[in-house]
Structures are given as C-alpha cells and as structure tokens.
Design a protein around this motif. Structure first.
Motif, PDB file in Angstrom:
ATOM      1  N   THR A   1       0.825  -1.207   0.000  1.00 47.47           N
ATOM      2  CA  THR A   1       0.000   0.000   0.000  1.00 47.47           C
ATOM      3  C   THR A   1       0.863   1.262   0.000  1.00 47.47           C
ATOM      4  OG1 THR A   1      -1.699  -1.201   1.230  1.00 47.47           O
ATOM      5  CG2 THR A   1      -1.827   1.203   1.253  1.00 47.47           C
ATOM      6  N   TYR A   2       0.505   2.186  -0.867  1.00 49.10           N
ATOM      7  CA  TYR A   2       1.185   3.486  -0.993  1.00 49.10           C
ATOM      8  C   TYR A   2       2.692   3.323  -1.211  1.00 49.10           C
ATOM      9  CZ  TYR A   2      -3.191   5.193   1.059  1.00 49.10           C
ATOM     10  OH  TYR A   2      -4.515   5.454   1.316  1.00 49.10           O
ATOM     11  N   ALA A  18      -2.142   1.380  -5.272  1.00 51.66           N
ATOM     12  CA  ALA A  18      -2.152   0.724  -3.963  1.00 51.66           C
ATOM     13  C   ALA A  18      -2.742   1.608  -2.877  1.00 51.66           C
ATOM     14  CB  ALA A  18      -0.737   0.290  -3.602  1.00 51.66           C
ATOM     15  N   PHE A  19      -4.043   1.825  -2.953  1.00 49.16           N
ATOM     16  CA  PHE A  19      -4.726   2.530  -1.877  1.00 49.16           C
ATOM     17  C   PHE A  19      -5.048   1.541  -0.758  1.00 49.16           C
ATOM     18  CE2 PHE A  19      -5.964   5.080  -5.674  1.00 49.16           C
ATOM     19  CZ  PHE A  19      -5.237   6.215  -5.348  1.00 49.16           C
ATOM     20  N   ALA A  20      -5.347   2.077   0.421  1.00 53.83           N
ATOM     21  CA  ALA A  20      -5.545   1.240   1.603  1.00 53.83           C
ATOM     22  C   ALA A  20      -7.003   0.814   1.741  1.00 53.83           C
ATOM     23  CB  ALA A  20      -5.088   1.988   2.852  1.00 53.83           C
ATOM     24  N   ARG A  70      -7.273  -3.428  -3.418  1.00 53.32           N
ATOM     25  CA  ARG A  70      -6.571  -4.709  -3.495  1.00 53.32           C
ATOM     26  C   ARG A  70      -7.276  -5.656  -4.465  1.00 53.32           C
ATOM     27  NH1 ARG A  70      -5.867  -3.039   1.858  1.00 53.32           N
ATOM     28  NH2 ARG A  70      -7.638  -4.209   2.726  1.00 53.32           N
ATOM     29  N   HIS A 128       0.504  -5.408   1.896  1.00 52.93           N
ATOM     30  CA  HIS A 128      -0.744  -5.743   1.218  1.00 52.93           C
ATOM     31  C   HIS A 128      -0.523  -6.245  -0.209  1.00 52.93           C
ATOM     32  CE1 HIS A 128      -3.939  -5.126   4.016  1.00 52.93           C
ATOM     33  NE2 HIS A 128      -3.615  -3.891   4.285  1.00 52.93           N
TER      34      HIS A 128
END
Length: 255
Positions: free
Chosen positions: A53-54, A90-92, A97, A123
């Motif tokens: 992520t990020y 890749a956002f949370a 995902r 992730h």
C-alpha cells in the motif's frame, strides 16, 4: 520478458471463468483461469514482485534495485526485469486490493508462463492471495513479506501447485499488528498452518526488514524459498518424461 527459458507458441488455453459440473451431485464449480498467450512467447517461469500500500514509488521491487539484483543471482533468475514490471494503484482499501488482483491477472495474461512465483510485500501479499481466490492456474508458490494476514483474504492453496507458501516477517511488526484483525502469519488458520513456512527475523527493522538484502543473506532466505518451485518443476518434467516413455512403450508393443 523475464529471464527464464522461453518458447514461441501460437496459442494456449484462453483465460476463462466458465462453470462446469462436478462428477458428484451435479455441483457446479468455477473453472480455473489460464493466462491467454495467443501469439505471445510462453515463459517457463516468471517471478513477480508486488509492492504494498502506498509503496509504488519504493525501489525494492523495481528492476535494477539491490533486492532485485540479489534475487536474480540467488535462485530467481526468472524475476521479471522488463520496463513494464507489475504495479498497482495501492490505496488502503479492499476495493483497491481487489482491483490490484484483477490487474495482476491481466498482467499475467500479457506475460504468460507455465509457472509463477509471487513475492508480495505487505498488502502486496494480499493482492497475490486474491489472485489465488480467482483461481489463476500456474502459481507455484507465494512468498509473503510482512503480510497483514486477514481472515477474509486467505490464499486458496488449491491453486498453488506446490501446496506450500512462505511468510517472512520481523519478530514484531507494529504496522501489521496495528491493523484490526491482522496477524503476522497464517499459523492460526488451521487449513493453512501446515503448508506455511514462517521465517521470523530477529532484531529491529519492523515492516521493511523482509525486503532488506542483508537479512536474506544472513538467514539464507533465497535458498529456502527458491527450492520449492525448482523441485516442483523437476517433478513436472519427470512426469512428462514418464508419460512419453509409457506412450513410446505402447507404440512399440503395437508395432
């Protein structure tokens, strides 16, 4: 393309998500997905690095990074090295995902191989898990680096051909343990525990310890995690040779 052995082919099984009836009770199951490779070069194997992520701007998973170079020279000569290496938005969020998994399946469609190894950090490991849930065929093993192991996002080992996967994490990863419901490995999931090899790294470093080359060197990680698919590949070659030998014997008897 990656560095593994390759051969040009005209076609191979198309990716489908059809449904078929089982032989027991007429229950329907989704068929497995094969990467489409019409007119493309089929690789024997590709190792894909998947950021978390990020983290798309981080260097560790990019071709030419120290980690990438180390893998290439230590059992992962097939690690993908092209400029179109895999990355995802890749956002949370679970939705991000899920889209990341869809993008990875599409990437595999564009980069067909008989065998894949997915190395995912954080992730990125859950993106790989979601791909197994989508039943992509040809995944030999999963190598999870500091994954948040979540009950709703477990790997489907029916679509991991070796039946084995690896989890590498620090003794205490505050980023993972700070997520609600997350565990640092899959040992608390009975259906997965016997199939998982856990490598716990001592010392400080937390969430980024598993992508640091000195840790791989010190714990001899590359040798441990690269041996599984090599063995699976050798078994596959031996099986094909055995079948060819049996077919040849039958032809000789008929003649």
């Amino acid at each position: 393309m990656g560095i593994g052995n390759s051969r040009s082919i005209g076609c191979c099984p198309m990716m489908t998500r059809g449904r078929r009836a089982s032989s027991s009770g007429g229950v329907f199951h989704e068929t497995a997905e094969w990467p489409s490779c019409q007119g493309r070069t089929m690789q024997d194997s590709i190792t894909v690095l998947i950021h978390g992520t990020y983290s798309s701007s981080n260097l560790w998973y990019k071709p030419g990074s120290r980690f990438h170079r180390y893998l290439r020279s230590h059992g992962f000569a097939d690690v993908y090295s092209g400029s179109d290496y895999f990355r995802w938005r890749a956002f949370a969020t679970p939705a991000a995902r899920r889209r990341g998994a869809e993008k990875l399946i599409a990437w595999c469609r564009e980069h067909p191989a008989r065998q894949y190894r997915f190395i995912g950090h954080s992730h990125g490991a859950n993106v790989a898990n979601r791909v197994t849930q989508r039943r992509l065929r040809g995944i030999c093993t999963l190598i999870h680096l500091a994954p948040p192991a979540l009950p709703g996002n477990l790997p489907n080992l029916n679509y991991v051909t070796s039946g084995q996967f690896f989890t590498i994490h620090a003794q205490r990863d505050a980023i993972v343990t700070g997520l609600a419901g997350a565990r640092q490995n899959y040992q608390s999931f009975p259906e997965l525990a016997a199939h998982e090899t856990v490598i716990e790294l001592a010392g400080i470093g937390g969430h980024w310890q598993p992508v640091r080359v000195p840790n791989w060197q010190h714990w001899d990680i590359a040798r441990i995690v690269s041996s599984v698919c090599s063995e699976a590949s050798q078994r596959s070659v031996a099986s094909r040779g055995s079948r060819r030998g049996q077919q040849g014997a039958r032809r000789r008897r008929r003649s």
